[in-house]
Every structure is written in structure tokens, then in C-alpha cells.
Design a protein around this motif. Structure first.
Motif, PDB file in Angstrom:
ATOM      1  N   CYS A  93       0.830  -1.210   0.000  1.00  0.00           N
ATOM      2  CA  CYS A  93       0.000   0.000   0.000  1.00  0.00           C
ATOM      3  C   CYS A  93       0.866   1.263   0.000  1.00  0.00           C
ATOM      4  CB  CYS A  93      -0.934  -0.001   1.206  1.00  0.00           C
ATOM      5  SG  CYS A  93      -2.212  -1.282   1.138  1.00  0.00           S
ATOM      6  N   ALA A  94       1.958   1.250   0.754  1.00  0.00           N
ATOM      7  CA  ALA A  94       2.851   2.407   0.799  1.00  0.00           C
ATOM      8  C   ALA A  94       3.471   2.669  -0.568  1.00  0.00           C
ATOM      9  CB  ALA A  94       3.939   2.193   1.842  1.00  0.00           C
ATOM     10  N   ALA A  95       3.849   1.604  -1.265  1.00  0.00           N
ATOM     11  CA  ALA A  95       4.435   1.764  -2.597  1.00  0.00           C
ATOM     12  C   ALA A  95       3.417   2.314  -3.581  1.00  0.00           C
ATOM     13  CB  ALA A  95       4.972   0.422  -3.092  1.00  0.00           C
ATOM     14  N   LEU A  96       2.192   1.854  -3.505  1.00  0.00           N
ATOM     15  CA  LEU A  96       1.148   2.349  -4.398  1.00  0.00           C
ATOM     16  C   LEU A  96       0.861   3.826  -4.135  1.00  0.00           C
ATOM     17  CD1 LEU A  96      -1.234  -0.736  -4.300  1.00  0.00           C
ATOM     18  CD2 LEU A  96       0.083   0.063  -6.275  1.00  0.00           C
ATOM     19  N   THR A  97       0.870   4.222  -2.866  1.00  0.00           N
ATOM     20  CA  THR A  97       0.658   5.625  -2.523  1.00  0.00           C
ATOM     21  C   THR A  97       1.762   6.503  -3.114  1.00  0.00           C
ATOM     22  OG1 THR A  97      -0.535   5.094  -0.493  1.00  0.00           O
ATOM     23  CG2 THR A  97       0.473   7.283  -0.622  1.00  0.00           C
ATOM     24  N   LYS A  98       3.001   6.038  -3.051  1.00  0.00           N
ATOM     25  CA  LYS A  98       4.114   6.803  -3.622  1.00  0.00           C
ATOM     26  C   LYS A  98       3.966   6.954  -5.127  1.00  0.00           C
ATOM     27  CE  LYS A  98       7.671   5.793  -0.142  1.00  0.00           C
ATOM     28  NZ  LYS A  98       8.984   5.153   0.106  1.00  0.00           N
ATOM     29  N   ASP A  99       3.553   5.881  -5.778  1.00  0.00           N
ATOM     30  CA  ASP A  99       3.438   5.946  -7.236  1.00  0.00           C
ATOM     31  C   ASP A  99       2.317   6.866  -7.690  1.00  0.00           C
ATOM     32  OD1 ASP A  99       5.557   4.308  -8.101  1.00  0.00           O
ATOM     33  OD2 ASP A  99       4.432   2.494  -7.645  1.00  0.00           O
ATOM     34  N   TYR A 155     -15.963  11.979   0.013  1.00  0.00           N
ATOM     35  CA  TYR A 155     -14.598  12.517   0.062  1.00  0.00           C
ATOM     36  C   TYR A 155     -14.576  13.911   0.676  1.00  0.00           C
ATOM     37  CZ  TYR A 155     -13.750   8.672  -3.188  1.00  0.00           C
ATOM     38  OH  TYR A 155     -13.672   7.434  -3.772  1.00  0.00           O
ATOM     39  N   PRO A 156     -14.878  14.015   1.972  1.00  0.00           N
ATOM     40  CA  PRO A 156     -14.908  15.344   2.613  1.00  0.00           C
ATOM     41  C   PRO A 156     -13.521  15.985   2.674  1.00  0.00           C
ATOM     42  CG  PRO A 156     -15.127  13.602   4.253  1.00  0.00           C
ATOM     43  CD  PRO A 156     -15.240  12.941   2.919  1.00  0.00           C
ATOM     44  N   ASP A 157     -12.469  15.197   2.679  1.00  0.00           N
ATOM     45  CA  ASP A 157     -11.098  15.721   2.744  1.00  0.00           C
ATOM     46  C   ASP A 157     -10.352  15.430   1.448  1.00  0.00           C
ATOM     47  OD1 ASP A 157     -11.559  16.412   5.472  1.00  0.00           O
ATOM     48  OD2 ASP A 157     -11.136  14.339   6.027  1.00  0.00           O
ATOM     49  N   TRP A 158     -11.021  15.595   0.319  1.00  0.00           N
ATOM     50  CA  TRP A 158     -10.485  15.156  -0.961  1.00  0.00           C
ATOM     51  C   TRP A 158      -9.154  15.824  -1.315  1.00  0.00           C
ATOM     52  CZ3 TRP A 158      -9.555  18.084  -5.375  1.00  0.00           C
ATOM     53  CH2 TRP A 158     -10.015  19.401  -5.354  1.00  0.00           C
ATOM     54  N   GLN A 159      -8.915  17.025  -0.809  1.00  0.00           N
ATOM     55  CA  GLN A 159      -7.692  17.750  -1.161  1.00  0.00           C
ATOM     56  C   GLN A 159      -6.453  17.164  -0.478  1.00  0.00           C
ATOM     57  OE1 GLN A 159      -9.095  21.651   0.004  1.00  0.00           O
ATOM     58  NE2 GLN A 159      -9.313  22.270  -2.135  1.00  0.00           N
ATOM     59  N   SER A 160      -6.655  16.505   0.659  1.00  0.00           N
ATOM     60  CA  SER A 160      -5.508  16.005   1.409  1.00  0.00           C
ATOM     61  C   SER A 160      -5.417  14.486   1.458  1.00  0.00           C
ATOM     62  CB  SER A 160      -5.539  16.553   2.850  1.00  0.00           C
ATOM     63  OG  SER A 160      -6.751  16.175   3.494  1.00  0.00           O
ATOM     64  N   ARG A 161      -6.547  13.790   1.436  1.00  0.00           N
ATOM     65  CA  ARG A 161      -6.506  12.334   1.561  1.00  0.00           C
ATOM     66  C   ARG A 161      -7.785  11.732   0.976  1.00  0.00           C
ATOM     67  NH1 ARG A 161      -9.449  10.085   5.528  1.00  0.00           N
ATOM     68  NH2 ARG A 161      -8.028   8.308   5.639  1.00  0.00           N
ATOM     69  N   GLY A 162      -7.791  10.419   0.860  1.00  0.00           N
ATOM     70  CA  GLY A 162      -8.993   9.700   0.442  1.00  0.00           C
ATOM     71  C   GLY A 162      -9.171   9.621  -1.058  1.00  0.00           C
ATOM     72  N   TYR A 163      -9.055  10.742  -1.722  1.00  0.00           N
ATOM     73  CA  TYR A 163      -9.326  10.818  -3.156  1.00  0.00           C
ATOM     74  C   TYR A 163      -8.016  10.670  -3.922  1.00  0.00           C
ATOM     75  CZ  TYR A 163     -11.150  12.771  -7.546  1.00  0.00           C
ATOM     76  OH  TYR A 163     -11.520  12.973  -8.852  1.00  0.00           O
ATOM     77  N   THR A 164      -7.951   9.691  -4.802  1.00  0.00           N
ATOM     78  CA  THR A 164      -6.698   9.307  -5.461  1.00  0.00           C
ATOM     79  C   THR A 164      -6.267  10.312  -6.525  1.00  0.00           C
ATOM     80  OG1 THR A 164      -7.201   6.980  -5.087  1.00  0.00           O
ATOM     81  CG2 THR A 164      -5.575   7.470  -6.791  1.00  0.00           C
ATOM     82  N   SER A 165      -4.963  10.506  -6.620  1.00  0.00           N
ATOM     83  CA  SER A 165      -4.397  11.375  -7.657  1.00  0.00           C
ATOM     84  C   SER A 165      -4.378  10.657  -9.005  1.00  0.00           C
ATOM     85  CB  SER A 165      -2.969  11.781  -7.290  1.00  0.00           C
ATOM     86  OG  SER A 165      -2.947  12.556  -6.112  1.00  0.00           O
ATOM     87  N   ILE A 166      -4.286  11.441 -10.063  1.00  0.00           N
ATOM     88  CA  ILE A 166      -4.078  10.891 -11.400  1.00  0.00           C
ATOM     89  C   ILE A 166      -2.628  10.409 -11.483  1.00  0.00           C
ATOM     90  CG2 ILE A 166      -4.161  11.391 -13.875  1.00  0.00           C
ATOM     91  CD1 ILE A 166      -6.893  11.363 -12.396  1.00  0.00           C
ATOM     92  N   ILE A 167      -2.394   9.315 -12.186  1.00  0.00           N
ATOM     93  CA  ILE A 167      -1.120   8.609 -12.127  1.00  0.00           C
ATOM     94  C   ILE A 167       0.066   9.427 -12.636  1.00  0.00           C
ATOM     95  CG2 ILE A 167      -1.446   7.520 -14.378  1.00  0.00           C
ATOM     96  CD1 ILE A 167       0.268   5.964 -11.276  1.00  0.00           C
ATOM     97  N   SER A 168      -0.133  10.257 -13.657  1.00  0.00           N
ATOM     98  CA  SER A 168       1.003  10.965 -14.242  1.00  0.00           C
ATOM     99  C   SER A 168       0.573  12.332 -14.759  1.00  0.00           C
ATOM    100  CB  SER A 168       1.614  10.158 -15.393  1.00  0.00           C
ATOM    101  OG  SER A 168       0.731  10.131 -16.502  1.00  0.00           O
ATOM    102  N   GLU A 169       1.549  13.174 -15.026  1.00  0.00           N
ATOM    103  CA  GLU A 169       1.273  14.506 -15.562  1.00  0.00           C
ATOM    104  C   GLU A 169       0.618  14.409 -16.934  1.00  0.00           C
ATOM    105  OE1 GLU A 169       0.761  18.419 -15.669  1.00  0.00           O
ATOM    106  OE2 GLU A 169       1.609  17.344 -13.953  1.00  0.00           O
ATOM    107  N   ASN A 170       1.031  13.453 -17.742  1.00  0.00           N
ATOM    108  CA  ASN A 170       0.440  13.295 -19.074  1.00  0.00           C
ATOM    109  C   ASN A 170      -1.044  12.969 -18.991  1.00  0.00           C
ATOM    110  OD1 ASN A 170       2.793  13.856 -20.432  1.00  0.00           O
ATOM    111  ND2 ASN A 170       3.382  11.710 -20.708  1.00  0.00           N
ATOM    112  N   HIS A 171      -1.405  12.045 -18.088  1.00  0.00           N
ATOM    113  CA  HIS A 171      -2.817  11.683 -17.950  1.00  0.00           C
ATOM    114  C   HIS A 171      -3.614  12.826 -17.323  1.00  0.00           C
ATOM    115  CE1 HIS A 171      -2.901   7.491 -19.298  1.00  0.00           C
ATOM    116  NE2 HIS A 171      -1.697   7.364 -18.776  1.00  0.00           N
TER     117      HIS A 171
END
Length: 475
Positions: free
Chosen positions: A53-59, A281-297
């Protein structure tokens, strides 16, 4: 385990040859050995949940640990456990009936390992979409090579290290590398190749694999529709749809891609969707809501929004505040009045953008679906039996969930796969075992049988008489 792990493009041939040699010496592993391999795969996942899970969060930059546990770790564990429980039954030869003319002979079908399996894993669910095919390949008694995605370098390296720790490379090998390594991997003469990813890349994979006559299973994508029945209240479907769309920030091959609903329900749907998304996702800016994988996407999704807006669509953001570029977080957005010339209705979205398409009748909604390429998944919200029958009989898709989203992929007894441009072939559970096996037909002649009476010459004696009897009277 004490062996080196092959990682990289230059040594791919060596890795394949090593696995082929191992398979030549272990052509048919008994159930006990296969189950032990599956238990080792399960142990790899269970022992390393936190680091995975930690590795996935970093990616991803931001991906909640609970979400990774729910959408990747848990289904992996369940799939492997299911395979262990049922493997002996899957392996048992299946008796088949024999025509009267060939009795008392017997027939059966035996499942035999193919050899060495290649698996190409995508970045959006790199654990689940690696473990699923690997579990199927190991269940069937094969050796396996896995090409991990370059967009998740932290997890991909961790997975390679873990496989090295838990498995001999003769049985299971992980390859990491760039696009060129991926191309070289695809060109290897595997006994079966499974690719999960974009349709356009899938075409190249199939073309390259054909040079070796390597059979392929393609798990692709496409635009998976949701259709809400005429009498089904749209607000009752909202939570399931928003959950299915926003898990992993929409970066899911079977995420709802667009919604077909009665024209007069669009405003109600939009209002309820906004409330639901903010509750989830009440705290979407800081946690819970996943980022897009890359700048291109991230930029690709922003371009889709700009394209829709410039062509007259109405954009309704579901969160307060704008997207956060430094965290690659896109505000989930409903798109109203989208037209077929907009990218959001032409291309697979693979992100948190949700077009709403109003229909005049349920039948016109079905027609809308059938005018487009066959989807990987289709979702229906209806309690009306006639509507359910119409959808199931008059549309063709990889899978269907009724009155929810996503969940058909989590049913280990159901085959998972696409159709047409959304893919070919199936895996998961027994379907994976069958895909990575050769179903060998076997006929066992009885010591005492009538076949000698049919030996030539056919125009004399019993053979002539039997042939006429077998054919029956002509015109």
C-alpha cells in the motif's frame, strides 16, 4: 530461495529459456504442488500489505491505504483462496459421453498445463492485475513471466523484489523496464500471453504475438455505459455510480464511463451526485481521493474538459475548489449536453469525468449503446424484469452488474473478459485455469469393441451392411 531474479530487457531470452527448461522437467505438477505455489503467492500478499500500500501511494502521489486494501489486496486474497479451495475439482478429468456406435469405449477431457505464460500488467491496479493472471497460470501448472508497468516504478520494483524472495525464478519471474522492454517481452514465444491495457496497444500486442502463433487473452477497455431504467429513481442509483466512478479516481477499466437516463432526471441526478461525492470525500484535497497517475494523464483529462466546454457542454464540478495540479487531482465533473464530436464521448475517459446522456425511451438508450463498440462492462439500474431482459438479450458486453457497479469483477466464480474492441478471452477463478490449460480430448478404446467390423474392404460382408445401417435410408 537463493536464485537471482531476471529484471530487464537484455536477459529476457535467458529468463524464458530457464522457465522452459524447468517446465520440461515438471510438465504436470500435482494438485498439492500447485496449491503450495498458490499459498506462497497468498503469503506474499498477506505478509506485505503495508509495504504494498505504501508503494502504491508513492506511485500515485495520493492513494488512501484503505482504498488499496479494498480494491487490490482484498480481492487478490479472495481470488487465491478461491483457487486453492477448488483446484482439485478443476484438475479432475471430465468424463464425456460416447456415441452408441463407439461404446463400450470411454471419453474424457484432461486439463494440461500449456508451458510458460506471459503476463503484461497495467498501472491502474498493478497488484490485482498481476496477481489475478499469475494465480490462474500457477493453478494450471505453468511457469510465468510478468512484465510490470513503468508508470508505477516503486510498486513494480517492490513486486519484483518480493517475487524474488518468495519464488524461484524458474517458476515465477518479474520483468521491469520501459516501452522497449515491453515490446521485446511481447515478442517472446510464450505458450500464452495475457495483456491488460489500452485497445490500441492491444492491437500491437496481438500483431507481434502472431509471429510466434502465441495465443492471446486481451483485457482492454472502452466506454462502459450505465443505463438507468425509466421507473428507477435516479437518486437511488447515485451512491453506487459515484462510488464506482470515483474509486481510484476513475482510473478503472470497468468504471462507469457515461450515464444514460431519462431526460427529465438529469438535474436531479446532478444535484444528488454532488452531495454524494462530497459525503464520500470530505477531505479530498488532502486524503482519500486518489491522484491521477502521471502529468500526461492529468493533462489529457484537462484537455477533455476544455474540449467539452469549448463545444458547448455544461460542466458541473462535484467538489468545491478547483483541481490541484501539484497533486495531480482532478475535480470530478459531470458533463451535461455532451455531443458525439467531444472527446468525452469518443474516447475512453479513464478518469473522474462523467457525461450524462438523456434518452427519450429505454429502447432508444439500448440503441445508443448498440451503435457504439462493445463495452467491457455494462450497468443497469432497474427493478423491471422486461427492462432487464431487454438489456441482457439485446446488448453485448464483457460483463454486467445490475443495480450496482464494478462488483461482477469481484465474483471469483464468474469469468472476466471483454468482447470485440474491449478484449478477447477470459480469466479469474476456473476461467483462468481453463485459459492457461490445454483441454485435451481423450478417447479410450475398450478391449472388446466393434470397430474391426468396419475395416476395409467396405464393399463386402459386415462392413458394407454396417455402413448402410449407420447411414440410414437416403432420399
Amino acid at each position: 530461495m537463493g536464485h537471482s531474479q531476471i529484471i530487464g530487457g537484455d536477459l529476457l531470452d535467458i529468463a524464458l529459456q530457464r522457465q522452459q527448461k524447468y517446465f520440461a522437467q515438471n510438465r504436470y505438477l500435482e494438485a498439492s504442488a500447485r496449491k503450495q505455489n498458490l499459498r506462497q503467492l497468498l503469503k506474499l500478499v498477506v505478509d506485505n500489505r503495508d509495504s504494498i500500500c505504501a508503494a502504491l501511494t508513492k506511485d500515485f502521489g495520493c492513494r488512501d491505504k484503505q482504498e488499496s486494501l479494498l480494491i487490490e489486496v482484498f480481492p487478490c486474497q479472495e481470488l487465491i483462496k478461491h483457487s486453492i479451495r477448488h483446484l482439485s475439482a478443476w484438475m479432475k478429468p471430465k468424463r464425456k459421453s460416447v456415441s452408441l456406435w463407439f461404446q463400450p469405449g470411454r471419453a474424457k477431457v484432461m486439463s494440461q498445463p500449456l508451458g510458460t505464460i506471459g503476463v503484461i500488467t497495467p498501472w491502474n491496479y498493478p497488484l490485482f492485475l498481476a496477481i489475478g493472471p499469475v494465480a490462474g497460470a500457477l493453478s494450471a501448472g505453468n511457469t510465468t513471466m510478468v512484465k510490470m508497468p513503468e508508470h508505477t516504478p516503486v510498486f513494480s520494483q517492490l513486486f519484483a523484489d518480493l517475487v524474488k524472495e518468495y519464488f524461484d525464478p524458474e517458476l515465477l519471474t518479474v520483468v521491469n523496464g520501459d516501452v522497449e522492454v515491453g515490446k521485446a517481452f511481447t515478442a517472446l514465444p510464450f505458450d500464452h500471453l495475457l495483456f491488460t491495457g489500452a485497445t490500441q496497444i492491444g492491437k500491437h500486442v496481438m500483431r507481434t504475438a502472431s509471429e510466434n502463433l502465441t495465443p492471446v487473452t486481451l483485457e482492454l477497455g472502452g466506454k462502459s455505459p450505465v443505463i438507468i431504467g425509466e421507473s428507477f429513481p435516479s437518486d437511488a442509483a447515485i451512491k453506487s455510480i459515484i462510488n464506482g466512478k470515483l474509486i481510484n479516481s476513475g482510473q478503472t477499466c470497468i468504471a462507469p464511463d457515461y450515464i444514460l437516463l431519462p431526460q427529465n432526471e438529469i438535474n436531479t441526478f446532478t444535484e444528488q451526485a454532488r452531495k454524494t461525492a462530497q459525503q464520500f470525500y470530505p477531505d479530498w484535497q488532502s486524503r482519500g481521493y486518489t491522484s491521477i497517475i502521471s502529468e500526461n494523464h492529468y493533462q489529457r483529462l484537462n484537455n477533455m474538459l476544455e474540449d467539452a466546454k469549448s463545444k458547448g457542454a455544461k460542466l458541473v464540478p462535484l467538489f468545491e475548489g478547483g483541481s490541484i495540479s501539484e497533486m495531480k487531482k482532478i475535480v470530478p465533473t459531470i458533463i451535461i449536453d455532451a455531443t458525439d464530436d467531444m472527446a468525452v464521448l469518443k474516447e475512453e475517459i479513464f478518469g473522474p469525468l462523467l457525461p450524462l446522456v438523456g434518452y427519450e425511451s429505454f429502447e432508444s438508450g439500448i440503441e445508443y449503446i448498440n451503435q457504439r463498440p462493445k463495452p467491457l462492462a455494462l450497468y443497469l439500474f432497474s427493478h423491471n424484469k422486461k427492462e432487464k431482459d431487454k438489456i441482457l438479450k439485446n446488448t453485448l458486453s464483457g460483463g454486467v452488474t445490475i443495480n450496482d457497479t464494478i462488483l461482477h469483477i469481484a465474483q471469483d466464480n464468474l469469468p472476466f473478459g471483454g468482447v470485440g474492441t474491449s478484449g478477447m478471452g477470459h480469466y479469474h477463478g476456473e476461467a483462468g485455469f481453463r485459459t492457461f490449460s490445454k483441454e485435451k480430448s481423450i478417447f479410450i478404446q475398450s478391449r472388446f469393441n466393434g470397430i474391426p467390423f468396419l475395416y476395409p474392404p467396405y464393399n463386402k460382408g459386415i462392413a458394407s451392411w454396417l455402413l448402410k445401417f449407420m447411414l440410414g435410408p437416403g432420399k
